[in-house]
Motif scaffolding. Structure first.
Motif, PDB file in Angstrom:
ATOM      1  N   HIS A   1       2.180  23.798   4.797  1.00  0.00           N
ATOM      2  CA  HIS A   1       1.392  22.909   3.942  1.00  0.00           C
ATOM      3  C   HIS A   1       2.215  21.687   3.548  1.00  0.00           C
ATOM      4  CE1 HIS A   1      -1.274  26.528   2.594  1.00  0.00           C
ATOM      5  NE2 HIS A   1      -1.462  26.181   3.852  1.00  0.00           N
ATOM      6  N   ALA A   2       3.494  21.891   3.311  1.00  0.00           N
ATOM      7  CA  ALA A   2       4.363  20.769   2.915  1.00  0.00           C
ATOM      8  C   ALA A   2       4.525  19.799   4.086  1.00  0.00           C
ATOM      9  CB  ALA A   2       5.718  21.301   2.464  1.00  0.00           C
ATOM     10  N   GLU A   3       4.744  20.328   5.264  1.00  0.00           N
ATOM     11  CA  GLU A   3       4.927  19.451   6.435  1.00  0.00           C
ATOM     12  C   GLU A   3       3.644  18.697   6.763  1.00  0.00           C
ATOM     13  OE1 GLU A   3       8.483  20.973   9.162  1.00  0.00           O
ATOM     14  OE2 GLU A   3       6.764  22.311   9.195  1.00  0.00           O
ATOM     15  N   ALA A   4       2.502  19.352   6.503  1.00  0.00           N
ATOM     16  CA  ALA A   4       1.224  18.679   6.774  1.00  0.00           C
ATOM     17  C   ALA A   4       1.008  17.487   5.839  1.00  0.00           C
ATOM     18  CB  ALA A   4       0.073  19.672   6.632  1.00  0.00           C
ATOM     19  N   LEU A   5       1.745  17.451   4.749  1.00  0.00           N
ATOM     20  CA  LEU A   5       1.651  16.291   3.846  1.00  0.00           C
ATOM     21  C   LEU A   5       2.595  15.170   4.295  1.00  0.00           C
ATOM     22  CD1 LEU A   5       1.635  17.920   0.285  1.00  0.00           C
ATOM     23  CD2 LEU A   5      -0.281  16.888   1.486  1.00  0.00           C
ATOM     24  N   GLY A   6       3.473  15.482   5.232  1.00  0.00           N
ATOM     25  CA  GLY A   6       4.424  14.476   5.719  1.00  0.00           C
ATOM     26  C   GLY A   6       5.831  14.684   5.174  1.00  0.00           C
ATOM     27  N   ILE A   7       6.055  15.798   4.503  1.00  0.00           N
ATOM     28  CA  ILE A   7       7.397  16.038   3.949  1.00  0.00           C
ATOM     29  C   ILE A   7       8.369  16.319   5.096  1.00  0.00           C
ATOM     30  CG2 ILE A   7       8.777  17.665   2.567  1.00  0.00           C
ATOM     31  CD1 ILE A   7       6.358  17.874   0.674  1.00  0.00           C
ATOM     32  N   ASN A   8       9.469  15.579   5.087  1.00  0.00           N
ATOM     33  CA  ASN A   8      10.454  15.690   6.150  1.00  0.00           C
ATOM     34  C   ASN A   8      11.441  16.820   5.795  1.00  0.00           C
ATOM     35  OD1 ASN A   8      12.677  15.346   7.843  1.00  0.00           O
ATOM     36  ND2 ASN A   8      12.415  13.128   7.919  1.00  0.00           N
TER      37      ASN A   8
END
Lengths: 244, 284
Positions: B165-172
């Motif tokens: 879910h975090a990566e889907a927000l663009g979190i690197n």
């Protein structure tokens, strides 16, 4: 020119073909429903589009850029937003933090456009009538409220393509109406939406086009009314009628 | 009075390293058991350089570089391994480094350690040393509060709760993980610049694996990810560690008793906070 272009997309996992040669062109501003029986590959298709699975074969272009090998976070940063079937909010964070973390993950130029992030957070929560719960942890919300928060958070983060995986699953009829309204707001704003749904009347209400997946390939596509009355759809869901 | 200053110094010295570890283990939920390895590597790099050059500034930078290098390596592992594998590998790294220190006697003097570590000029007396330690600890607490309330704290929490879910927000994930480990490495360097100066000796016994129990205990008992809780926990547990010395027990029993006692607290704390330490990662 298509916003999203999928060419000959295939995925094999453990020797089992999950997606088989999917070709799909999605125009900017289109709302497309993705339906099909359980195990037909709908969520897998979304996982490939959002970068959580690498396709075995085929290409995916978004805004004419080949994103086949891009990581999930890179895809989010170029404008692809995902709303998950199992509620993608961070339950241990407050509502405010849930929105803020999405905004902070944006590329710098997009953050600058938003200006004051705190104001953007407030307006996002207001959009889904959750501003009074800003300081509460997300685990205090109902399923429908979590879904609204998740969609609104994706909306405010300026995504262009939305992948919504069963947004009405486990949500009350009243909330389903609010979610439909929010998706129609996306449509009015010219956003492109791919939506997995089992609720056909919901799909008919909001979608321009429906694609039906079966065993990993597109079995049928067209306008919602045409697809709904196509005999093949019944066949896919319930099997062939022995009296026919 | 001197004993009180000693306890204050020990508290001040523990804070940078343990709060740095809290960011990684407590907030980021990385099953990382290598903070003592980082301390060991950094200390030996620093004080061996000091022995050769006699220059504290260059020695500090060598120690810092060593710490950041090893922290980057741990971050690299954290990005590639599942949690349990990371835990095992960081333990292995620690034991391997300790073994090198103990056996490369021509360089490290092995189990004898490096004696006569000089204090920086101006920090010779206990009151001054205690004051400097406390001021540094307070500055570090302020810095860590800012870090936890910043994008880094939020992105670490998001990744810990659900990576997909975090990566889907663009979190690197790479940037966030590396930043957390580097801050942890910086904390380790600060503590290990001062601690050997304080006791005048760099000894491998201070870098045994059992010392990690104290780190984990402080983080778990204080509330993983909570700066205030972990600081309170460091203050109470460091004081308790010192007070155990006054129990009417034979000298040889005090060490094992301390370990047993802290082990017991750890078991209780882990049981109470099991959901915070090992949150369930939901699938996509």
């Amino acid at each position: 020119m298509s916003l999203l272009s999928i060419k000959s997309l295939s995925l094999t996992l453990g020797g089992q073909p999950i997606l088989r040669g999917i070709d799909l062109e999605v125009e900017k501003g289109e709302v497309i429903g993705v339906i099909g029986p359980n195990g037909s590959g709908k969520t897998t298709l979304f996982n490939v589009l959002s970068g959580f699975l690498k396709p075995t074969h085929g290409k995916i272009h978004f805004k004419q850029t080949d994103m086949t090998g891009m990581a999930a976070s890179e895809r989010a940063r170029i404008g692809i937003g995902r709303v998950f079937q199992n509620f993608g909010v961070f339950r241990e964070m407050t509502l405010e933090e849930n929105v803020l973390v999405a905004l902070e993950a944006l590329p710098k130029e997009q953050r600058l456009v938003l200006g004051d992030l705190k104001k953007a957070v407030h307006s996002t929560l207001k959009l889904v009538h959750l501003e009074d719960h800003a300081k509460k942890k997300a685990n205090s919300l109902s399923g429908g409220q979590m879904r609204l928060l998740e969609i609104a958070r994706t909306l405010v983060s300026g995504k262009e393509l939305f992948l919504l995986d069963e947004p009405t699953a486990g949500v009350s009829p009243k909330m389903t109406g609010q979610i439909a309204d929010l998706i129609l707001t996306l449509k009015k704003e010219g956003k492109t939406v791919l939506i997995i749904e089992h609720d056909l009347p919901f799909i008919q209400k909001i979608c321009d086009r429906v694609i039906v997946l079966d065993v990993g390939e597109i079995a049928l596509q067209g306008k919602p009314d045409d697809v709904r009355h196509n005999g093949k759809l019944k066949e896919l869901y319930f099997g062939a009628d022995p009296t026919d | 009075m001197n004993y009180l200053l000693h306890i204050l110094t020990m508290i001040g010295l523990s804070i940078p390293n343990i709060l740095g570890y809290n960011l990684i283990f407590g907030r980021g939920k990385f099953l990382h058991f290598g903070p003592i390895a980082t301390s060991l590597f950094s200390s030996y790099a620093m004080f061996l350089t000091l022995r050769e050059t006699g220059n504290y500034l260059s020695a500090f930078f060598v120690g810092l570089l060593a710490s950041l290098l090893l922290s980057s390596f741990f971050a690299w592992l954290a990005l590639r391994l599942e949690s349990d594998a990371l835990g095992i590998l960081t333990i292995a790294m620690h034991l391997a480094l300790l073994s090198v220190v103990l056996n490369w006697s021509s360089l490290t003097r092995g189990a004898l350690g490096l004696p006569q570590i000089p204090r920086i000029t101006g920090m010779l007396s206990l009151p001054v040393f205690a004051s400097v330690s406390i001021v540094i600890a307070l500055l570090w607490i302020f810095f860590m509060v800012r870090v936890h309330r910043s994008w880094l704290g939020r992105e670490l929490s998001a990744l810990a709760e659900n990576r997909a879910h975090a990566e889907a927000l663009g979190i690197n994930r790479a940037r966030v993980t590396l930043s957390a480990f580097l801050i942890g490495g910086l904390g380790a360097t600060i503590t290990n610049t001062l601690y050997p100066q304080y006791i005048g000796l760099l000894h491998p016994n201070d870098y045994q694996f059992s010392n990690l129990i104290f780190f984990i205990l402080c983080v778990v008992a204080g509330g993983p990810g909570s700066v205030r809780g972990v600081v309170i926990s460091i203050v109470l547990l460091t004081s308790l560690q010192e007070l155990i010395r006054f129990l009417p027990l034979p000298l040889g029993l005090i060490g094992p008793m301390r370990l047993l006692f802290f082990g017991l607290i750890l078991i209780i704390a882990v049981y109470i906070r099991r959901k915070e330490i090992f949150p369930m990662q939901r699938s996509v």
